[in-house]
Design an enzyme around this catalytic site. Structure first.
Site, PDB file in Angstrom:
ATOM      1  N   HIS A 158       0.845  -1.203   0.000  1.00 15.51           N
ATOM      2  CA  HIS A 158       0.000   0.000   0.000  1.00 15.51           C
ATOM      3  C   HIS A 158       0.877   1.249   0.000  1.00 15.51           C
ATOM      4  O   HIS A 158       1.768   1.398   0.833  1.00 15.51           O
ATOM      5  CB  HIS A 158      -0.938  -0.022   1.215  1.00 15.51           C
ATOM      6  CG  HIS A 158      -2.027  -1.043   1.077  1.00 15.51           C
ATOM      7  ND1 HIS A 158      -2.529  -1.768   2.126  1.00 15.51           N
ATOM      8  CD2 HIS A 158      -2.703  -1.459  -0.034  1.00 15.51           C
ATOM      9  CE1 HIS A 158      -3.477  -2.589   1.676  1.00 15.51           C
ATOM     10  NE2 HIS A 158      -3.601  -2.414   0.379  1.00 15.51           N
ATOM     11  N   GLU A 161       1.808   3.513   3.069  1.00 15.59           N
ATOM     12  CA  GLU A 161       2.306   2.824   4.267  1.00 15.59           C
ATOM     13  C   GLU A 161       3.837   2.777   4.236  1.00 15.59           C
ATOM     14  O   GLU A 161       4.470   1.725   4.218  1.00 15.59           O
ATOM     15  CB  GLU A 161       1.647   1.444   4.369  1.00 15.59           C
ATOM     16  CG  GLU A 161       0.138   1.599   4.515  1.00 15.59           C
ATOM     17  CD  GLU A 161      -0.645   0.297   4.425  1.00 15.59           C
ATOM     18  OE1 GLU A 161      -0.042  -0.778   4.504  1.00 15.59           O
ATOM     19  OE2 GLU A 161      -1.889   0.377   4.283  1.00 15.59           O
ATOM     20  N   HIS A 287       2.595  -4.074   6.655  1.00 16.82           N
ATOM     21  CA  HIS A 287       1.651  -2.989   6.349  1.00 16.82           C
ATOM     22  C   HIS A 287       1.677  -2.032   7.539  1.00 16.82           C
ATOM     23  O   HIS A 287       2.357  -2.272   8.528  1.00 16.82           O
ATOM     24  CB  HIS A 287       0.226  -3.547   6.198  1.00 16.82           C
ATOM     25  CG  HIS A 287      -0.018  -4.247   4.901  1.00 16.82           C
ATOM     26  ND1 HIS A 287      -0.796  -3.724   3.895  1.00 16.82           N
ATOM     27  CD2 HIS A 287       0.407  -5.453   4.443  1.00 16.82           C
ATOM     28  CE1 HIS A 287      -0.834  -4.574   2.877  1.00 16.82           C
ATOM     29  NE2 HIS A 287      -0.117  -5.639   3.185  1.00 16.82           N
ATOM     30  N   GLU A 357       0.703  -5.268  10.932  1.00 16.68           N
ATOM     31  CA  GLU A 357       0.265  -3.875  10.826  1.00 16.68           C
ATOM     32  C   GLU A 357       1.115  -3.135  11.855  1.00 16.68           C
ATOM     33  O   GLU A 357       0.911  -3.281  13.068  1.00 16.68           O
ATOM     34  CB  GLU A 357      -1.224  -3.736  11.170  1.00 16.68           C
ATOM     35  CG  GLU A 357      -2.162  -4.472  10.218  1.00 16.68           C
ATOM     36  CD  GLU A 357      -2.402  -3.746   8.899  1.00 16.68           C
ATOM     37  OE1 GLU A 357      -1.893  -2.628   8.702  1.00 16.68           O
ATOM     38  OE2 GLU A 357      -3.107  -4.325   8.054  1.00 16.68           O
TER      39      GLU A 357
HETATM   40  O1  0X9 Z   1      -6.985  -4.017   4.412  1.00 14.28           O
HETATM   41  C1  0X9 Z   1      -5.815  -4.414   4.253  1.00 14.28           C
HETATM   42  O2  0X9 Z   1      -5.370  -4.745   3.156  1.00 14.28           O
HETATM   43  C2  0X9 Z   1      -4.880  -4.497   5.458  1.00 14.28           C
HETATM   44  N1  0X9 Z   1      -5.004  -3.340   6.277  1.00 14.28           N
HETATM   45  S1  0X9 Z   1      -4.379  -1.945   5.754  1.00 14.28           S
HETATM   46  O3  0X9 Z   1      -4.751  -0.918   6.682  1.00 14.28           O
HETATM   47  N2  0X9 Z   1      -2.811  -2.042   5.772  1.00 14.28           N
HETATM   48  O4  0X9 Z   1      -4.852  -1.712   4.436  1.00 14.28           O
HETATM   49  C3  0X9 Z   1      -5.284  -5.658   6.300  1.00 14.28           C
HETATM   50  C4  0X9 Z   1      -5.239  -6.869   5.543  1.00 14.28           C
HETATM   51  C5  0X9 Z   1      -6.012  -7.799   6.294  1.00 14.28           C
HETATM   52  N3  0X9 Z   1      -6.527  -8.745   5.394  1.00 14.28           N
HETATM   53  C6  0X9 Z   1      -7.798  -9.162   5.486  1.00 14.28           C
HETATM   54  N4  0X9 Z   1      -8.658  -8.638   6.341  1.00 14.28           N
HETATM   55  N5  0X9 Z   1      -8.111 -10.120   4.659  1.00 14.28           N
HETATM   56 ZN    ZN Z   2      -1.791  -1.974   4.009  1.00 16.22          ZN
END
Ligand code: 0X9
Ligand code: ZN
Length: 404
Positions: A158, A161, A287, A357
């Site tokens: 991302h 990030e 992330h 994270e």
């Molecule tokens: O949403 C995402 O891709 C990740 N969080 S972020 O804030 N870095 O964008 C979390 C990924 C978690 N993955 C799932 N929930 N499948």
């Molecule tokens: Zn992310």
């Protein structure tokens, strides 16, 4: 609007066409320009000055132009911000410690030059805009790398990030320093493993986020979508369970899944790299932010069905949480989101897979995606041990179950 602005434009055009331009005044400086414009007619007036429109938002565009074009647009009163290209395309000065793509490339090249016996730098593919996606391969026995247990660290899926690029890079740099100083533990690990680092999976997004001199809060890559919008969420573009929840079919959405699984060159490059390195047993995708250690599944609420597979993830996540203080949980405890890296890596290839994270824990008072450089050493220190632990057990992550 357009009649007024076109009138002004014509006037400006006339003025410029009759104004003699002495050759001594030619200035080759290029400027990033943020210019107010809310429809195609205004954007056409802007384009007619000769500037190259780079990005279009609802009520402004970002363009690159020369001094004359900048002055022409300033006369129209539409320029909100301008800065010389040479001066910016970089982090705001308070965040200059973070690596832009040029600096990242230089740092990776430096590591290869400094540790030629330990480090091999390569491009694993190129992005939508043609940047190379760079990977470092690290081992005390580079020529026998494929026979060693391997682990993959990734950052920067991302764009905004940026800390997720810094942390694995800095920790790997520190490991190499320690190796050359004779640190026995590090020597043992590097000599017996193949460690892969892809610090910036999405360099186009990274550069876009910083290029205008102000953070764009950009998340996705820079694919041009069919409706004129930009970007696919690379962490929704992997194939496992693609498009089954928590991702969007709307190209303008932050979590746009793309037109198909692996539609993006960046995710295709990661897929190929992983599939070309069958010795990768363990993977960690960095992330930001929230201070979490996540493990599959993210696309469904079910836990991993095989008990040993489930326990290995849980045991490792809990152990790592003791060092970095993050909360360890199954990814879908956060929210269902399909098509992410770790679901694919584990679901398709049985790679033991985690998402970190990183700091801060929340956006309140903590800087969110832009926490500033002061957190860098803190986050490096708390995540060094988790990374070493994963490297240690990369030969057989299931060993952690025997220790219990
Ligand atoms: O949403 C995402 O891709 C990740 N969080 S972020 O804030 N870095 O964008 C979390 C990924 C978690 N993955 C799932 N929930 N499948
Ligand atoms: Zn992310």
């Amino acid at each position: 609007m357009s009649r007024l602005s076109c009138g002004l434009c014509l006037l400006a055009g006339l003025l410029f066409s009759v104004w003699p331009t002495p050759s001594t005044s030619i200035d080759s400086t290029q400027f990033w320009l943020k210019i107010r414009a809310s429809d195609k007619f205004q954007r056409s007036v802007i384009a007619d000055t000769g500037v190259a429109i780079q990005w279009i938002k609802d009520d402004y565009v970002i363009a690159i132009g020369n001094l004359q074009e900048k002055k022409e647009l300033e006369k129209l009163g539409w320029v909100e911000f301008s800065s010389s290209v040479a001066e910016i395309k970089d982090f705001p000065s308070k965040d200059s410690e973070f690596h832009n793509y040029t600096e990242l490339t230089a740092s990776l090249n430096d590591l290869q030059k400094k540790y030629p016996q330990l480090v091999s730098l390569s491009s694993i593919g190129s992005t939508v805009q043609g940047r190379e996606i760079l990977a470092l391969r690290i081992s005390g026995h580079l020529d026998q790398g494929a026979q060693m247990p391997a682990i993959l660290f990734m950052g920067g899926h991302h764009a905004r990030e940026h800390l997720s690029v810094e942390i694995p890079l800095l920790i790997v740099e520190r490991m190499l320093e320690e190796y050359s100083k004779g640190n026995e533990r590090i020597r043992r690990l590097i000599d017996s493993r193949e460690i892969h680092l892809i610090p910036a999976v999405n360099p186009d997004g990274l550069e876009y986020d910083i290029a205008s001199g102000r953070y764009q809060m950009w998340r996705k890559n820079r694919t041009q979508n069919r409706d004129g919008t930009f970007g696919v969420d690379l962490n929704r573009n992997y194939s496992y369970g693609w498009g089954t929840g928590g991702s969007s079919r709307d190209p303008d959405s932050e979590t746009y899944m793309g037109t198909a699984p692996f539609s993006e060159p960046e995710t295709r490059a990661i897929k190929k790299y992983i599939e070309d390195h069958q010795n990768i047993s363990t993977l960690l995708s960095f992330h930001t932010f929230s201070e979490l250690i996540l493990y599959p599944w993210g696309g469904k609420y079910d836990p991993i069905s095989d008990q040993r597979d489930r326990n290995v993830h849980i045991t490792m996540a809990n152990k790592m949480a003791e060092w970095n203080g993050y909360v360890a949980e199954q990814t879908s405890e956060l929210y269902i989101a399909s098509g992410d890296t770790t679901d694919w890596a584990f679901g398709e290839h049985k790679i033991i897979s985690f998402t970190f994270e990183l700091d801060p824990s929340s956006s309140r008072g903590g800087g969110g995606f832009y926490p500033g450089p002061d957190v860098i050493p803190v986050v490096v220190n708390k995540n060094k041990e988790p990374m070493l632990y994963l490297i240690e057990y990369a030969d057989n992550p299931y060993r952690v179950l025997d220790a219990n």
